[in-house]
Enzyme design. Structure first.
Site, mmCIF file in Angstrom:
data_model
loop_
_atom_site.group_PDB
_atom_site.id
_atom_site.type_symbol
_atom_site.label_atom_id
_atom_site.label_comp_id
_atom_site.label_asym_id
_atom_site.label_seq_id
_atom_site.Cartn_x
_atom_site.Cartn_y
_atom_site.Cartn_z
ATOM 1 N N ASP A 118 0.843 -1.194 0.000
ATOM 2 C CA ASP A 118 0.000 0.000 0.000
ATOM 3 C C ASP A 118 0.881 1.248 0.000
ATOM 4 O OD1 ASP A 118 -2.355 1.810 0.695
ATOM 5 O OD2 ASP A 118 -3.284 -0.165 0.853
ATOM 6 N N HIS A 133 -3.751 6.029 3.347
ATOM 7 C CA HIS A 133 -4.496 4.841 2.907
ATOM 8 C C HIS A 133 -3.948 3.558 3.520
ATOM 9 C CE1 HIS A 133 -5.844 1.741 -0.019
ATOM 10 N NE2 HIS A 133 -6.887 2.526 -0.173
ATOM 11 N N SER A 138 -11.214 -1.109 -0.802
ATOM 12 C CA SER A 138 -9.923 -1.068 -0.122
ATOM 13 C C SER A 138 -10.070 -1.348 1.361
ATOM 14 C CB SER A 138 -9.272 0.315 -0.278
ATOM 15 O OG SER A 138 -8.642 0.457 -1.505
#
Length: 503
Positions: A204, A245, A436
């Site tokens: 990520d 994220h 996600s």
């Protein structure tokens, strides 16, 4: 599976490109009023055809066989064609090359040492921009591979069994985590929080290593930055810079039970931060390949992939560049799975039926998107690669999230992905939406299965995840959802079940 979280628009990008990027990271994104639609043209040309003379590009070069001898031949062919070697993975017969010659790929395809070659992007490599993570190409004889300590890390892993959770004391914000109750994680924690012997690699945008709810569970020795295609194990290389994220994803998997904030699905397991998202939000093939190889060689049991590989939302077999890049990424994925790693990926956020693709208007997202016809020869990678667990998103009511991609025979399982509370950079917490956010729930349940059944790996882990999932039938009257109550396009084999994983 265009898989990313709702990305904020990046300065200097067109609205169409921002939408494409947000879909890729598994987030939702609302286009501003008056946003200009992506230009409608003939089907996209090959990536290399748009390269201007003198601009450096990276290429995935697939040797005819995955061994050191054939890979060295491919390296020599790269140099003979006027290119340079960025890095080389003999285990899978993939060379990442660079050239400023628009004819490079065409020339290299004539070499008997090369099976296929394709540009990994349509925009030039920004060699002077440190945020791209692209380093200088390797000189002949240099190695871009992880050091010996990385390859042997698995041997040094701790051998403790499942660590039973004795008296479970809720963390302060655990009551806000509707998602954990939905999959039975709260009940599972009465039995175990998972084993320290289990390692989940989070491919990520990086994990904040000193976040109070994550620091105890981040394995720095197994972490690395992969933006250039070459693992960089320095601390800074795997830290987040412009995006929280990866930190959010990590919290869902294994935020610690420590009296602070929230608790992850498997708060007793370890995580590695494998940074594959650059500061502009792109995940190019060389970074993804490096990510899978880094995770495998550092002893990961599970990888979470909440993204799709840029710049194509779907990589198509009828395009020489796209087919070659898809082959290279697939080689890395299959290598990891052959060595017992279970790979999980988000299904994507475009509300697209992945089993019946027709058109793509958002690719390539690193230059100007074009409208092109697509079919089942076009895949969202890594979500649609063989053996990867593809995860759709659900809401707190159990419905499919409106943004979630779906598809009978493509989606394997479902998990919560709407309004998920988790860790964010700066030491705080925040809500995010997207497939996600769904994917790490499945990765966390896999970590609990591995904790309870350490003898299982790879395919056996994913089989058990799917077998234990709770059936969710199609909504009454839905024409989009096809299949049976036990396996359908919206929820696959059902909602993942953390409690069944540990009992």
């Amino acid at each position: 599976m265009p898989v990313r979280t709702p990305r904020k628009p990046v300065c200097g990008r067109t609205p169409a490109t921002a939408v494409a990027l947000s879909a890729a990271l598994g987030l939702t994104f609302l286009a501003p009023q008056g946003a200009v639609a992506a230009p409608s043209t003939q089907d996209a040309v090959t990536a290399s055809a748009v390269v201007a003379q003198g601009q450096p590009m990276n290429y995935a070069v697939n040797a005819t066989k995955a061994n050191r001898g054939q890979t060295l031949k491919a390296e020599r062919a790269v140099r003979a064609a006027g290119g340079s070697v960025v890095t080389s993975w003999a285990e899978i017969g993939v060379v990442i090359a660079r050239s400023s010659d628009p004819a490079f790929a065409e020339v290299l395809r004539r070499s008997g040492a090369v099976d296929s070659v394709g540009a990994t992007r349509t925009a030039a490599v920004a060699t002077t921009d440190p945020t791209t993570g692209v380093g200088d190409p390797l000189a002949p004889g240099e190695s871009g591979k992880p050091g010996k300590e990385l390859a042997t890390a698995q041997d040094a892993r701790r051998t403790a069994g499942v660590e039973a959770a004795t008296t479970v004391v809720p963390d302060p914000r655990e009551g806000e985590q509707w998602d954990m109750a939905a999959i039975g994680a709260d009940d599972a924690h009465e039995i175990t929080d998972g084993s320290r012997d289990v390692l989940v690699a989070v491919l990520d945008s990086g994990i904040q290593g000193d976040h109070p709810d994550l620091a105890a569970n981040v394995d720095a020795a197994a972490s690395a930055g992969c933006l250039s295609g070459v693992p960089d194990t320095s601390y800074a290389a795997w830290q987040p810079t412009t995006s929280d994220h990866g930190t959010h994803v990590a919290g869902t998997i294994a935020a610690a039970r420590n009296g602070v904030g929230i608790v992850g699905v498997a708060p007793g397991v370890r995580m590695s931060s494998v940074k594959v998202v650059n500061d502009d939000g792109f995940i190019f093939a060389e970074a993804a390949i490096c990510g899978f190889m880094q995770a495998t060689l550092s002893g990961a049991d599970i990888t979470n992939n909440s993204y799709y590989v840029d710049p194509w939302q779907f990589w198509c077999d009828d395009d020489a560049d796209q087919r070659a890049v898809k082959t290279a990424v697939n080689r890395a994925v299959q290598y990891s799975q052959d060595r017992g790693v279970a790979n999980v990926a988000a299904a994507g956020n475009s509300n697209v039926d992945l089993a019946n693709k027709t058109v793509d208007t958002s690719s390539p997202n690193d230059t100007t998107p074009v409208q092109r016809s697509i079919d089942q020869g076009c895949d969202d990678i890594p979500a649609e690669l063989g053996g990867v667990v593809t995860v759709s998103s659900t809401t707190s009511t159990g419905a499919k999230s409106s943004f979630s991609n779906y598809g009978e025979g493509v989606v394997d399982v479902a998990a919560p992905g709407s309004s998920i509370l988790s860790t964010v950079t700066g030491g705080g917490y925040g809500l995010k939406n997207g497939t996600s956010m769904a994917s790490p729930h499945a990765a966390g349940v896999l970590a609990l299965i591995k904790s309870a059944h350490p003898e299982l790996s790879g395919e056996a882990l994913t089989d058990r995840l799917e077998q234990q999932a709770d059936d969710v039938p199609c909504p009454t009257g839905s024409t989009q959802c096809t299949g049976t109550a036990a396996d359908n396009g919206f929820f696959g084999e059902g909602l993942v079940d953390a409690l069944d994983a540990v009992r």
